[in-house]
Design a protein around this motif. Structure first.
Motif, PDB file in Angstrom:
ATOM      1  N   ALA A   1     -38.695  14.467  -8.082  1.00  9.67           N
ATOM      2  CA  ALA A   1     -37.458  15.244  -8.235  1.00  9.67           C
ATOM      3  C   ALA A   1     -36.477  14.908  -7.119  1.00  9.67           C
ATOM      4  O   ALA A   1     -35.279  14.700  -7.376  1.00  9.67           O
ATOM      5  N   MET A   2     -36.967  14.842  -5.900  1.00 13.05           N
ATOM      6  CA  MET A   2     -36.095  14.530  -4.772  1.00 13.05           C
ATOM      7  C   MET A   2     -35.542  13.113  -4.890  1.00 13.05           C
ATOM      8  O   MET A   2     -34.366  12.877  -4.606  1.00 13.05           O
ATOM      9  N   ALA A   3     -36.370  12.169  -5.329  1.00 16.49           N
ATOM     10  CA  ALA A   3     -35.909  10.794  -5.524  1.00 16.49           C
ATOM     11  C   ALA A   3     -34.846  10.724  -6.613  1.00 16.49           C
ATOM     12  O   ALA A   3     -34.006   9.823  -6.614  1.00 16.49           O
ATOM     13  N   SER A   4     -34.854  11.697  -7.508  1.00 19.58           N
ATOM     14  CA  SER A   4     -33.844  11.794  -8.562  1.00 19.58           C
ATOM     15  C   SER A   4     -32.621  12.582  -8.101  1.00 19.58           C
ATOM     16  O   SER A   4     -31.773  12.951  -8.908  1.00 19.58           O
ATOM     17  N   ALA A   5     -32.555  12.847  -6.806  1.00 23.03           N
ATOM     18  CA  ALA A   5     -31.440  13.577  -6.184  1.00 23.03           C
ATOM     19  C   ALA A   5     -31.304  15.002  -6.700  1.00 23.03           C
ATOM     20  O   ALA A   5     -30.207  15.523  -6.840  1.00 23.03           O
ATOM     21  N   LEU A   6     -32.436  15.640  -6.930  1.00 18.21           N
ATOM     22  CA  LEU A   6     -32.399  17.048  -7.321  1.00 18.21           C
ATOM     23  C   LEU A   6     -32.656  17.919  -6.098  1.00 18.21           C
ATOM     24  O   LEU A   6     -33.632  17.696  -5.371  1.00 18.21           O
ATOM     25  N   PRO A   7     -31.796  18.896  -5.876  1.00 16.17           N
ATOM     26  CA  PRO A   7     -32.107  19.851  -4.817  1.00 16.17           C
ATOM     27  C   PRO A   7     -33.313  20.680  -5.256  1.00 16.17           C
ATOM     28  O   PRO A   7     -33.485  20.944  -6.442  1.00 16.17           O
ATOM     29  N   VAL A   8     -34.118  21.070  -4.310  1.00 15.66           N
ATOM     30  CA  VAL A   8     -35.365  21.773  -4.591  1.00 15.66           C
ATOM     31  C   VAL A   8     -35.254  23.227  -4.146  1.00 15.66           C
ATOM     32  O   VAL A   8     -34.748  23.510  -3.062  1.00 15.66           O
ATOM     33  N   VAL A   9     -35.753  24.118  -4.990  1.00  9.83           N
ATOM     34  CA  VAL A   9     -36.002  25.498  -4.581  1.00  9.83           C
ATOM     35  C   VAL A   9     -37.474  25.734  -4.881  1.00  9.83           C
ATOM     36  O   VAL A   9     -37.919  25.580  -6.019  1.00  9.83           O
ATOM     37  N   ALA A  10     -38.242  26.061  -3.848  1.00 10.97           N
ATOM     38  CA  ALA A  10     -39.689  26.211  -4.013  1.00 10.97           C
ATOM     39  C   ALA A  10     -40.206  27.379  -3.197  1.00 10.97           C
ATOM     40  O   ALA A  10     -39.607  27.775  -2.198  1.00 10.97           O
ATOM     41  N   VAL A  11     -41.328  27.901  -3.642  1.00  8.14           N
ATOM     42  CA  VAL A  11     -42.028  28.931  -2.888  1.00  8.14           C
ATOM     43  C   VAL A  11     -42.616  28.268  -1.646  1.00  8.14           C
ATOM     44  O   VAL A  11     -43.175  27.171  -1.711  1.00  8.14           O
TER      45      VAL A  11
END
Length: 167
Positions: A89-99
């Motif tokens: 996901a990060m390599a796809s330039a998606l910002p992450v929201v995670a627990v």
């Protein structure tokens, strides 16, 4: 993988809250697993079936298309060690929201390339909404997410391992 350890019921609860505050949002759950029927029942019970997409199992060759369809990557799993899906996901330039949990805490730099939250519906929902409602913030985190993913490339990890052995 749709399994209990992924904490998807909590994600659906958060999504219900986000959906009330952000019109037209969709949640896509990619994959399959032993909890699929239970999750589908929860989605139906919460009247979210028109807003939650269950893709089922997909071929890895097309996974990039699913990341490309997303604006944010969310995860409520508390049992990841070194989550490949996060790096994809990060390599796809998606910002992450995670627990906030191991695996995610080891990879995501809070406020830089993603947002880490306690397992709290309001906190998690507000983190997602903060990215949805602030394009410059979302875009900056996206850029840093892609850069961060490069730190975990095969070449970089191999170099680190070699340096450890040499030392």
């Amino acid at each position: 993988r749709l399994a209990r350890e992924k904490n998807i019921e909590f994600l659906i609860t958060c999504f219900k809250d986000i959906h009330k505050k952000y019109n037209g949002i969709k949640l896509m759950l990619v994959g399959d697993g032993p909890e699929r029927d239970r999750i589908k029942n929860i989605i139906n019970k919460e009247n979210l079936s028109g807003n939650v997409i269950l893709t089922g199992e997909i071929n890895n060759k097309v996974i990039k298309d699913y990341y490309g369809a997303a604006d944010i990557f969310v995860s409520t799993s508390k049992t990841e060690v070194h989550p490949v899906v996060l790096l994809e996901a990060m390599a796809s330039a998606l910002p992450v929201v995670a627990v906030r949990a191991s695996g995610y805490e080891d990879t995501v730099r809070h406020g830089i390339d993603g947002l880490l939250c306690d397992e709290n519906v309001n906190e998690f929902s507000e983190a997602v909404l903060s990215l949805l409602n602030n394009s410059p913030k979302r875009e900056a985190i996206s850029r840093y997410a892609r850069e961060r993913a490069r730190d975990f490339s095969v070449k970089n990890i191999t170099r680190e391992i070699v340096n450890i052995y040499l030392s």
